[in-house]
Design a protein around this motif. Structure first.
Motif, PDB file in Angstrom:
ATOM      1  N   GLN A  60       0.816  -1.202   0.000  1.00 46.27           N
ATOM      2  CA  GLN A  60       0.000   0.000   0.000  1.00 46.27           C
ATOM      3  C   GLN A  60       0.855   1.259   0.000  1.00 46.27           C
ATOM      4  O   GLN A  60       0.330   2.370  -0.090  1.00 46.27           O
ATOM      5  CB  GLN A  60      -0.920   0.007   1.226  1.00 46.27           C
ATOM      6  N   PRO A  67       1.971   6.584  -0.329  1.00 52.78           N
ATOM      7  CA  PRO A  67       0.940   5.580  -0.605  1.00 52.78           C
ATOM      8  C   PRO A  67       0.867   5.268  -2.085  1.00 52.78           C
ATOM      9  O   PRO A  67       1.116   6.133  -2.935  1.00 52.78           O
ATOM     10  CB  PRO A  67      -0.343   6.244  -0.104  1.00 52.78           C
ATOM     11  N   THR A  69      -1.694   4.517  -4.734  1.00 55.20           N
ATOM     12  CA  THR A  69      -3.130   4.622  -4.955  1.00 55.20           C
ATOM     13  C   THR A  69      -3.460   4.047  -6.323  1.00 55.20           C
ATOM     14  O   THR A  69      -3.532   4.760  -7.326  1.00 55.20           O
ATOM     15  CB  THR A  69      -3.591   6.087  -4.856  1.00 55.20           C
ATOM     16  N   SER A  70      -3.649   2.757  -6.372  1.00 55.85           N
ATOM     17  CA  SER A  70      -3.940   2.068  -7.619  1.00 55.85           C
ATOM     18  C   SER A  70      -5.366   1.535  -7.546  1.00 55.85           C
ATOM     19  O   SER A  70      -5.654   0.618  -6.768  1.00 55.85           O
ATOM     20  CB  SER A  70      -2.937   0.918  -7.827  1.00 55.85           C
ATOM     21  N   VAL A  71      -6.261   2.117  -8.349  1.00 54.60           N
ATOM     22  CA  VAL A  71      -7.677   1.762  -8.305  1.00 54.60           C
ATOM     23  C   VAL A  71      -8.178   1.363  -9.690  1.00 54.60           C
ATOM     24  O   VAL A  71      -8.726   0.279  -9.888  1.00 54.60           O
ATOM     25  CB  VAL A  71      -8.527   2.918  -7.749  1.00 54.60           C
ATOM     26  N   GLN A  74      -6.296   4.441 -14.937  1.00 54.63           N
ATOM     27  CA  GLN A  74      -5.080   5.181 -14.614  1.00 54.63           C
ATOM     28  C   GLN A  74      -3.953   4.843 -15.578  1.00 54.63           C
ATOM     29  O   GLN A  74      -3.908   3.749 -16.146  1.00 54.63           O
ATOM     30  CB  GLN A  74      -4.592   4.838 -13.192  1.00 54.63           C
ATOM     31  N   ARG A 168      -6.369  -2.594  -9.158  1.00 51.84           N
ATOM     32  CA  ARG A 168      -6.047  -2.936  -7.779  1.00 51.84           C
ATOM     33  C   ARG A 168      -5.043  -4.083  -7.761  1.00 51.84           C
ATOM     34  O   ARG A 168      -5.055  -4.946  -8.620  1.00 51.84           O
ATOM     35  CB  ARG A 168      -7.311  -3.349  -7.016  1.00 51.84           C
ATOM     36  N   SER A 184      -3.815   9.908 -11.029  1.00 52.28           N
ATOM     37  CA  SER A 184      -4.816   9.600 -10.017  1.00 52.28           C
ATOM     38  C   SER A 184      -5.898   8.710 -10.627  1.00 52.28           C
ATOM     39  O   SER A 184      -6.099   8.701 -11.847  1.00 52.28           O
ATOM     40  CB  SER A 184      -5.458  10.889  -9.503  1.00 52.28           C
ATOM     41  N   ARG A 201       1.247  11.745  -9.355  1.00 49.65           N
ATOM     42  CA  ARG A 201       1.656  10.944  -8.209  1.00 49.65           C
ATOM     43  C   ARG A 201       3.006  10.290  -8.502  1.00 49.65           C
ATOM     44  O   ARG A 201       3.306   9.968  -9.646  1.00 49.65           O
ATOM     45  CB  ARG A 201       0.613   9.876  -7.885  1.00 49.65           C
ATOM     46  N   THR A 203       6.100   7.365  -7.189  1.00 53.68           N
ATOM     47  CA  THR A 203       6.401   6.162  -6.419  1.00 53.68           C
ATOM     48  C   THR A 203       7.803   5.695  -6.762  1.00 53.68           C
ATOM     49  O   THR A 203       8.287   5.930  -7.878  1.00 53.68           O
ATOM     50  CB  THR A 203       5.389   5.042  -6.703  1.00 53.68           C
TER      51      THR A 203
END
Length: 447
Positions: A60, A67, A69-71, A74, A168, A184, A201, A203
């Protein structure tokens, strides 16, 4: 190989510091590859120029505590640094450790222009069997068609993938030590956006992208460094290891980076790729307990070493985490595991060099929860130095250990986490006998 393991789950909560070519495509439940270009050993063939071994699909947050944020809906723009220059590449995407299939409807590659930006004249569409979209099943990997793009060694590339549906639990390489970018949830397909402004974002984990191969002459080959965080080149900011040191991010200070520069300076056409995973163990599979540590080495040796494009040589070093993290391995178990690994690699025609493990007595886990670990490390190192099954030995322990202190890494090679630091990684690379590497022989052209 049967091994008896002691079970002690109580200490797992101590590890919560991670909350965390042409016209051909292969999609499989394991590793994928494609046929060589040309007809024989004298022809051009594929070699790996960069890789990030899949570690998990459970994190996560990354090692900067950002964080993930993979939903869905995207775009992910992963920045990678190739080790071998070329004019034709292919991209490897992974869904190997994810629980459901994933569809990539648009994929591009280009030269990074800084941050999320890509030079417009370098942006290329990536296809799979001639199509711009590809669906990869759970447990699968995919290799793209060849892409014409000229790039240099250590010239960063940006691979962008768009996932329209659920993203996800993406398969990732948790600890990349390099900054990548993504949009996002709900921001749509931005794979062709050269300015990357909507990829807001960041990472340091590597999501979905597991490798890049380059078309190279027959004289070129690949060396795979296979191991844990020391192989990976992790640099922590303090005793607990996380967060990672921001000073080391995007600096290419891994032992494999230093070794590549040595080989380039010597004119030796070997591409060095990194198959290290932070916390990884040779014997125990962490997927059931702390997935971020990755599948065990004996499981991933096939896709992450033997099936790497053009591989002729491997440097192997495990043990620190097998001894320090439950289920604690015995020396005898590690020797048996090493023996299996060496036999499998040599049976695949790969020259194997075993590395000794540097001190771990004052590391977080071994120093506090596994006081027997350093003695087992010493015993394993003694076996590595005297065994005759591998093709060579590189004695990292003799290089890095302080001869005047009790099982600690020399201060000039040690990081704040009592782990090897960048100066130690450079020294490790200098220790490799590059003249003894097998090289050439065309490697595994079929990969």
């Amino acid at each position: 190989m049967a091994m008896t393991r002691r079970r002690n789950q109580a200490n797992w909560r101590l590890l919560a510091i991670v909350p965390l070519i042409a016209g051909f495509v292969a999609v499989t439940g394991g590793s994928a590859g494609s046929a060589p270009v040309g007809g024989g050993c004298g022809a051009d063939h594929w070699v790996a120029t960069w890789m990030a071994a899949p570690s998990d699909s459970a994190s996560q947050a990354d090692f900067s505590f950002d964080p993930i944020t993979s939903v869905g809906d995207q775009t992910y723009r992963m920045v990678i640094t190739p080790h071998r220059a070329g004019a034709t590449l292919r991209v490897r995407l992974t869904n190997r450790l994810s629980p459901a299939e994933v569809t990539f409807t648009s994929v591009t590659v280009g030269k990074q222009a800084g941050g999320p930006r890509v030079w417009s004249d370098s942006l290329r569409t990536v296809t799979f069997g001639g199509a711009s979209s590809v669906t990869v099943p759970a447990g699968g990997d995919v290799v793209s068609d060849p892409v014409a793009l000229s790039f240099g060694s250590f010239e960063p590339l940006a691979v962008s993938v768009y996932v329209p549906g659920s993203s996800r639990a993406p398969t990732e390489h948790l600890q990349g030590m390099a900054t990548s970018y993504y949009g996002s949830p709900g921001t749509g397909d931005r794979t062709h956006d050269v300015d990357g402004g909507s990829l807001d974002r960041t990472t340091t984990s590597v999501l979905y992208v597991s490798g890049v191969d380059v078309l190279a002459p027959a004289s070129a080959s690949t060396l795979v460094a296979f191991g844990d965080s020391i192989t990976e080149g992790f640099v922590g900011s303090g005793y607990s290891e996380v967060p990672q040191s921001p000073a080391a991010v995007d600096q290419n200070l891994r032992p494999t980076d230093f070794l590549q520069r040595r080989l380039d300076a010597a004119g030796i056409p070997i591409s060095v790729v990194n198959s290290g995973i932070w916390g990884n163990r040779l014997l125990d599979d962490a997927l059931r307990t702390l997935p971020q540590l990755g599948p065990r080495g004996l499981t991933r040796i096939q896709p992450d070493v033997i099936e790497v494009a053009g591989v002729t040589d491997a440097i192997v070093m495990f043990g620190a985490n097998d001894f320090a993290i439950p289920e604690w391995a015995t020396t005898a178990e590690m020797i048996a595991g090493y023996t299996e690994a060496v036999h499998r690699l040599r049976a695949a025609g790969i020259r194997v060099v075993l590395g000794t493990n540097p001190p771990l007595k004052y590391s977080l886990l071994a120093g506090n929860f596994a006081p027997f670990a350093d003695q087992r490390r010493v015993e394993l190192n003694d076996w590595v130095r005297t065994q005759r099954i591998a093709d060579g030995v590189v004695d990292y322990d003799a290089l890095l250990a302080d001869p005047h202190a009790d099982a600690i890494i020399l201060s000039r090679y040690r990081g704040l986490d009592n782990h090897v630091g960048p100066a130690g990684y450079a020294a490790m690379a200098d220790l490799i006998d590059i003249a003894a590497l097998r090289g050439s022989g065309c490697g595994n052209q079929e990969r």
